[in-house]
Design a protein around this motif. Structure first.
Motif, PDB file in Angstrom:
ATOM      1  N   GLU B  42       0.829  -1.197   0.000  1.00 30.61           N
ATOM      2  CA  GLU B  42       0.000   0.000   0.000  1.00 30.61           C
ATOM      3  C   GLU B  42       0.868   1.255   0.000  1.00 30.61           C
ATOM      4  O   GLU B  42       2.007   1.226   0.441  1.00 30.61           O
ATOM      5  N   THR B  43       0.322   2.355  -0.503  1.00 29.93           N
ATOM      6  CA  THR B  43       1.030   3.621  -0.438  1.00 29.93           C
ATOM      7  C   THR B  43       0.274   4.568   0.478  1.00 29.93           C
ATOM      8  O   THR B  43      -0.913   4.798   0.284  1.00 29.93           O
ATOM      9  N   TYR B  44       0.976   5.059   1.489  1.00 30.79           N
ATOM     10  CA  TYR B  44       0.369   6.015   2.408  1.00 30.79           C
ATOM     11  C   TYR B  44       0.987   7.369   2.138  1.00 30.79           C
ATOM     12  O   TYR B  44       2.187   7.549   2.242  1.00 30.79           O
ATOM     13  N   GLY B  45       0.176   8.332   1.739  1.00 29.15           N
ATOM     14  CA  GLY B  45       0.683   9.662   1.432  1.00 29.15           C
ATOM     15  C   GLY B  45       0.577  10.566   2.642  1.00 29.15           C
ATOM     16  O   GLY B  45      -0.471  10.658   3.255  1.00 29.15           O
ATOM     17  N   LEU B  46       1.676  11.196   2.992  1.00 26.56           N
ATOM     18  CA  LEU B  46       1.684  12.120   4.119  1.00 26.56           C
ATOM     19  C   LEU B  46       1.867  13.519   3.546  1.00 26.56           C
ATOM     20  O   LEU B  46       2.903  13.811   2.954  1.00 26.56           O
ATOM     21  N   VAL B  47       0.856  14.368   3.690  1.00 28.37           N
ATOM     22  CA  VAL B  47       0.964  15.706   3.110  1.00 28.37           C
ATOM     23  C   VAL B  47       0.846  16.775   4.184  1.00 28.37           C
ATOM     24  O   VAL B  47       0.249  16.569   5.226  1.00 28.37           O
ATOM     25  N   GLY B  48       1.392  17.917   3.882  1.00 26.83           N
ATOM     26  CA  GLY B  48       1.346  19.042   4.806  1.00 26.83           C
ATOM     27  C   GLY B  48       2.340  20.080   4.346  1.00 26.83           C
ATOM     28  O   GLY B  48       3.181  19.807   3.502  1.00 26.83           O
ATOM     29  N   GLU B  49       2.225  21.294   4.893  1.00 31.21           N
ATOM     30  CA  GLU B  49       3.136  22.351   4.460  1.00 31.21           C
ATOM     31  C   GLU B  49       4.514  22.145   5.093  1.00 31.21           C
ATOM     32  O   GLU B  49       4.673  21.281   5.964  1.00 31.21           O
ATOM     33  N   SER B  50       5.479  22.955   4.674  1.00 32.03           N
ATOM     34  CA  SER B  50       6.806  22.810   5.257  1.00 32.03           C
ATOM     35  C   SER B  50       6.735  23.166   6.741  1.00 32.03           C
ATOM     36  O   SER B  50       6.039  24.094   7.127  1.00 32.03           O
ATOM     37  N   GLY B  51       7.423  22.376   7.542  1.00 31.07           N
ATOM     38  CA  GLY B  51       7.383  22.606   8.978  1.00 31.07           C
ATOM     39  C   GLY B  51       6.251  21.881   9.679  1.00 31.07           C
ATOM     40  O   GLY B  51       6.064  22.042  10.876  1.00 31.07           O
ATOM     41  N   SER B  52       5.497  21.067   8.931  1.00 37.46           N
ATOM     42  CA  SER B  52       4.379  20.382   9.572  1.00 37.46           C
ATOM     43  C   SER B  52       4.816  19.087  10.242  1.00 37.46           C
ATOM     44  O   SER B  52       4.044  18.460  10.953  1.00 37.46           O
ATOM     45  N   GLY B  53       6.035  18.663  10.001  1.00 39.17           N
ATOM     46  CA  GLY B  53       6.552  17.486  10.688  1.00 39.17           C
ATOM     47  C   GLY B  53       6.530  16.224   9.860  1.00 39.17           C
ATOM     48  O   GLY B  53       6.800  15.147  10.376  1.00 39.17           O
ATOM     49  N   LYS B  54       6.235  16.338   8.565  1.00 43.02           N
ATOM     50  CA  LYS B  54       6.111  15.123   7.764  1.00 43.02           C
ATOM     51  C   LYS B  54       7.458  14.431   7.567  1.00 43.02           C
ATOM     52  O   LYS B  54       7.541  13.204   7.672  1.00 43.02           O
ATOM     53  N   SER B  55       8.508  15.196   7.314  1.00 42.26           N
ATOM     54  CA  SER B  55       9.828  14.579   7.175  1.00 42.26           C
ATOM     55  C   SER B  55      10.307  14.008   8.506  1.00 42.26           C
ATOM     56  O   SER B  55      10.957  12.966   8.540  1.00 42.26           O
ATOM     57  N   THR B  56       9.981  14.682   9.592  1.00 41.47           N
ATOM     58  CA  THR B  56      10.379  14.204  10.918  1.00 41.47           C
ATOM     59  C   THR B  56       9.793  12.818  11.175  1.00 41.47           C
ATOM     60  O   THR B  56      10.477  11.938  11.706  1.00 41.47           O
ATOM     61  N   ILE B  57       8.539  12.618  10.788  1.00 42.85           N
ATOM     62  CA  ILE B  57       7.924  11.306  10.978  1.00 42.85           C
ATOM     63  C   ILE B  57       8.702  10.251  10.205  1.00 42.85           C
ATOM     64  O   ILE B  57       9.043   9.190  10.734  1.00 42.85           O
ATOM     65  N   GLY B  58       9.021  10.564   8.942  1.00 42.45           N
ATOM     66  CA  GLY B  58       9.791   9.633   8.132  1.00 42.45           C
ATOM     67  C   GLY B  58      11.111   9.274   8.784  1.00 42.45           C
ATOM     68  O   GLY B  58      11.512   8.114   8.827  1.00 42.45           O
ATOM     69  N   ARG B  59      11.767  10.280   9.342  1.00 43.40           N
ATOM     70  CA  ARG B  59      13.068  10.053   9.964  1.00 43.40           C
ATOM     71  C   ARG B  59      12.945   9.287  11.273  1.00 43.40           C
ATOM     72  O   ARG B  59      13.828   8.499  11.616  1.00 43.40           O
ATOM     73  N   SER B  60      11.877   9.534  12.016  1.00 40.27           N
ATOM     74  CA  SER B  60      11.671   8.772  13.251  1.00 40.27           C
ATOM     75  C   SER B  60      11.431   7.310  12.924  1.00 40.27           C
ATOM     76  O   SER B  60      11.928   6.415  13.611  1.00 40.27           O
ATOM     77  N   VAL B  61      10.651   7.070  11.858  1.00 45.41           N
ATOM     78  CA  VAL B  61      10.317   5.704  11.488  1.00 45.41           C
ATOM     79  C   VAL B  61      11.578   4.923  11.119  1.00 45.41           C
ATOM     80  O   VAL B  61      11.751   3.776  11.503  1.00 45.41           O
ATOM     81  N   ILE B  62      12.499   5.575  10.417  1.00 45.40           N
ATOM     82  CA  ILE B  62      13.695   4.868   9.977  1.00 45.40           C
ATOM     83  C   ILE B  62      14.815   4.947  11.027  1.00 45.40           C
ATOM     84  O   ILE B  62      15.958   4.608  10.768  1.00 45.40           O
ATOM     85  N   ARG B  63      14.471   5.402  12.223  1.00 42.11           N
ATOM     86  CA  ARG B  63      15.369   5.414  13.379  1.00 42.11           C
ATOM     87  C   ARG B  63      16.523   6.412  13.262  1.00 42.11           C
ATOM     88  O   ARG B  63      17.613   6.182  13.790  1.00 42.11           O
ATOM     89  N   LEU B  64      16.256   7.526  12.569  1.00 43.50           N
ATOM     90  CA  LEU B  64      17.278   8.571  12.565  1.00 43.50           C
ATOM     91  C   LEU B  64      17.138   9.425  13.819  1.00 43.50           C
ATOM     92  O   LEU B  64      18.068  10.071  14.265  1.00 43.50           O
ATOM     93  N   TYR B  65      15.913   9.455  14.374  1.00 40.94           N
ATOM     94  CA  TYR B  65      15.680  10.124  15.646  1.00 40.94           C
ATOM     95  C   TYR B  65      15.160   9.093  16.634  1.00 40.94           C
ATOM     96  O   TYR B  65      14.507   8.134  16.249  1.00 40.94           O
ATOM     97  N   GLU B  66      15.395   9.358  17.908  1.00 39.60           N
ATOM     98  CA  GLU B  66      14.799   8.509  18.917  1.00 39.60           C
ATOM     99  C   GLU B  66      13.489   9.158  19.353  1.00 39.60           C
ATOM    100  O   GLU B  66      13.487  10.296  19.817  1.00 39.60           O
TER     101      GLU B  66
END
Lengths: 332, 312
Positions: B42-66
């Motif tokens: 499945e493809t889950y699209g995460l949308v939002g303006e810059s600064g909404s935290g969408k990239s942060t979620i991606g990075r948390s998921v791949i364990r770049l952030y704790e």
């Protein structure tokens, strides 16, 4: 004196790089009337920005103008000295760039950068300049202008920065505003605001706008005329309705097909233009789009198509428009 | 629509919070209590303006952030917090990322074959040189590049081709989940369509799931099965692509949809973009709870707010 604000005829421009001559513009001609909005659409490397920069004399080394004439507001750009050019830039013609963060100076305040333009181009006193700067920020819809003038670019959001860029560009009420992908780096909601602002200001100040973009959605509402560029050529030119509803060049048709439509409900596939952009170091002999065209004919690979006029404004360079004639010819 | 009733999700994010402490008195709350699931294929699209935290979620998921708080489950295993070295290693093969700027994310001093082969080298995923080469050639063919491209450097490609290399690098590990962070934003419109189609084709073939992060709703529509709308770190509205596009409830979603310029002059002249400003809207994201609208369509708001939204 011509009736047009901008009149470019048969412009040819190349960049002489260490690997060879990059033919950025091959015979580009168009004109803009006062108060008109012209959209220039094309992909990266199609020469849309270079056209605009050459009008401001910004294509210095290794770029070289090889032929053609550029007229703007009674000046012949070809013969202008750098000093005359400096007088014209920011005064009669201004430009807004894509990324407002890199085009604003990070170590000067907003006020400093707006006042600089006014200091260079007008004889206003210090007090008048300050008043004008406040007025400009109000014009582009920035609240608390007096406070903003003391702030630095990094203290503002992306949309705000672009508004400041517009304020700087409009400081001397130019005849022509060149907008080079002004909204590409911005969010959709901010993009809508900036485009609205530009149209509002156009009506208020009566300037002409040259809108450079690769997003056809952006030009649909704004422009009177659209020029579609591909590999340093204008492949189609016409009114907005001509381009969207009666496209004549295969590239324009492909471009319109490839944009995602919002009015469809089902999951559909997009129809991309296959292949990769042309290498301007060795441009093909025939039609530059031939290698990516679905309806490519033998003649497309051999020769460049002539300009075909459909009415007073709408023209295109595509052999498909003469297909019937050509086929009739070979049968005889 | 895909049916996931029997399948277990490949990725499950529950109550994810991601705070960044800037100074003793100031903490950036980038992601606030976000939960979603992604099913295989499945493809889950995460949308939002810059600064909404969408990239942060991606990075948390791949364990770049704790993560500050919350649980991330990948293929049935909890991967938030500390995990063993072996688990980390399998995770690195099964979850891959495609980045926004293909020029910046490819090593300019390596040939394409070495960029693609790096993951294989690290995880010893081939028996001999010939197998390594065969794997690289196969993946190049899959993303529509020619075999001779293997010996070239990134700068010798056009933007669209470079992004194909980026996709190939992610796909060669045969991952279960790919996080595509704004992977088409830097490309031209006609090339964007090529890349989106390619990603869809590969998904059909391999059954990988995508977390597709973007700010451009019009492209997200073509690739996503479900969409989550993110604003200021809150997941405001989730649902299938059709639910979101045909019946947007939250004023922020509506403003996002109405702001997209239409490539049709007649429609475009009548388009009115709705303005939305959180500060003046009178909404309070922190008080909101998930409300079911229909099917899998959820809106995060309070009861009174929902009533107000539905009146429109």
């Amino acid at each position: 004196m011509s009736e047009f604000l901008v009149n470019i005829e048969h412009e040819r421009l190349s960049f002489f790089t260490p690997v060879g001559e990059v033919k950025a513009l091959n015979d580009v001609s168009f004109h803009i009337k006062e108060g008109e909005v012209l959209g220039i659409v094309g992909e990266s490397g199609s020469g849309k920005s270079v056209t605009a920069y050459s009008l401001m004399g910004l294509t210095a080394y290794p770029g070289k103008l090889l032929g053609g004439t550029l007229d703007f507001n009674g000046h012949r750009i070809n013969d202008m000295t750098e000093k005359e050019m400096q007088k014209m830039r920011g005064n009669e013609v201004s430009i807004i760039f894509q990324d407002p963060m890199t085009s604003l100076n990070p170590v000067y305040t907003i006020g400093n950068q707006i006042r600089e333009v006014l200091k260079l181009h007008t004889n206003k006193t210090k007090k008048e300049i300050q008043e004008r700067a406040v007025e400009l920020l109000e014009l582009v819809g920035i609240n608390e202008p007096k406070k903003r003038l003391k702030q630095y670019p990094h203290e503002l959001s992306g949309g705000m920065r672009q508004r400041v860029m517009i304020a700087i560009a409009l400081a001397c009420e130019p005849k022509l505003l060149i907008a080079d992908e002004p909204t590409t780096a911005l969010d959709v909601t901010i993009q809508a605001q900036i485009l609205e602002l530009m149209m509002e200001l156009k009506d208020k100040l009566g300037m002409a706008i040259m809108m450079i973009t690769h997003d056809l959605g952006v030009v649909a509402s704004m422009c009177d005329h659209i020029a579609v560029m591909y590999a340093g050529n204008i492949v189609e030119y016409g009114t907005t309705d001509d381009i969207f509803y009666r496209p004549k060049h295969e590239y324009t048709k492909g471009l319109i097909r490839s944009i995602p439509r919002m009015d469809t409900t089902e999951h559909e596939r997009l129809i991309p233009i296959e292949g990769t952009p042309v290498d301007l170091l060795n441009p093909p002999k025939g039609c530059p789009f031939a290698s990516r065209c679905d309806n490519c004919m033998r003649i497309c690979l051999r020769e460049k198509a002539p300009v075909i006029h459909f009415d007073d404004v709408h023209y295109s360079t595509c052999w498909m428009n003469q297909k019937a004639e050509l086929e009739g010819g070979t049968k005889q | 629509m895909k049916n996931h009733e029997n399948a277990s999700p490949v990725l499950e994010v529950q109550g994810l919070k991601q705070y960044f402490r800037v100074s003793r008195t100031y903490t950036v709350k980038a992601v606030e209590d976000v939960s979603f699931k992604i099913y295989p294929g499945e493809t889950y699209g995460l949308v939002g303006e810059s600064g909404s935290g969408k990239s942060t979620i991606g990075r948390s998921v791949i364990r770049l952030y704790e993560p500050t708080d919350g649980k991330i489950t990948f293929a049935g295993k909890d991967i938030s917090g500390k995990i063993s070295k072996a688990d980390n290693k399998t995770l690195r093969t099964q979850m891959q990322m495609i980045f926004q700027d293909p020029m910046a994310s490819l090593n300019p001093r390596k040939k394409v074959e070495d960029i693609l082969g790096e993951g294989l080298d690290i995880h010893h995923m081939y028996a001999n040189r010939a197998e390594r080469k065969a794997k690289i050639q196969a993946i190049l063919a899959k993303v529509g590049l020619a075999p001779e491209h293997a010996a070239r450097y990134p700068h010798q490609f056009s933007g669209g081709q470079r992004q194909r290399v980026g996709i190939a690098r992610a796909m060669i590990m045969n991952p279960k989940l790919i996080i595509a962070d704004e992977c088409i934003s830097a490309l031209d419109v006609s090339i964007q369509a090529q890349v989106v189609n390619l990603m869809k084709d590969i998904q059909e073939e391999t059954g990988s799931a995508y977390l597709f992060i973007a700010h451009d709703l019009s492209m997200v529509k073509y690739i996503s099965d479900r969409i989550g709308v993110l604003h200021l770190g809150h997941l405001l509205e989730t649902g299938t692509t059709e639910e979101i596009f045909s019946n947007p409830i939250h004023p922020y979603t509506r403003s996002l949809l109405s702001a997209i310029p239409s490539p049709n002059p007649i429609v475009e002249k009548t388009r009115i973009s709705e303005n939305y400003d959180y500060r003046t809207s009178g909404l309070d994201y922190t008080k909101g709870t998930d409300h079911l609208i229909s099917g899998s369509h959820y809106v995060k708001c309070t009861d009174e707010e929902l009533e107000r939204f539905l009146k429109h």
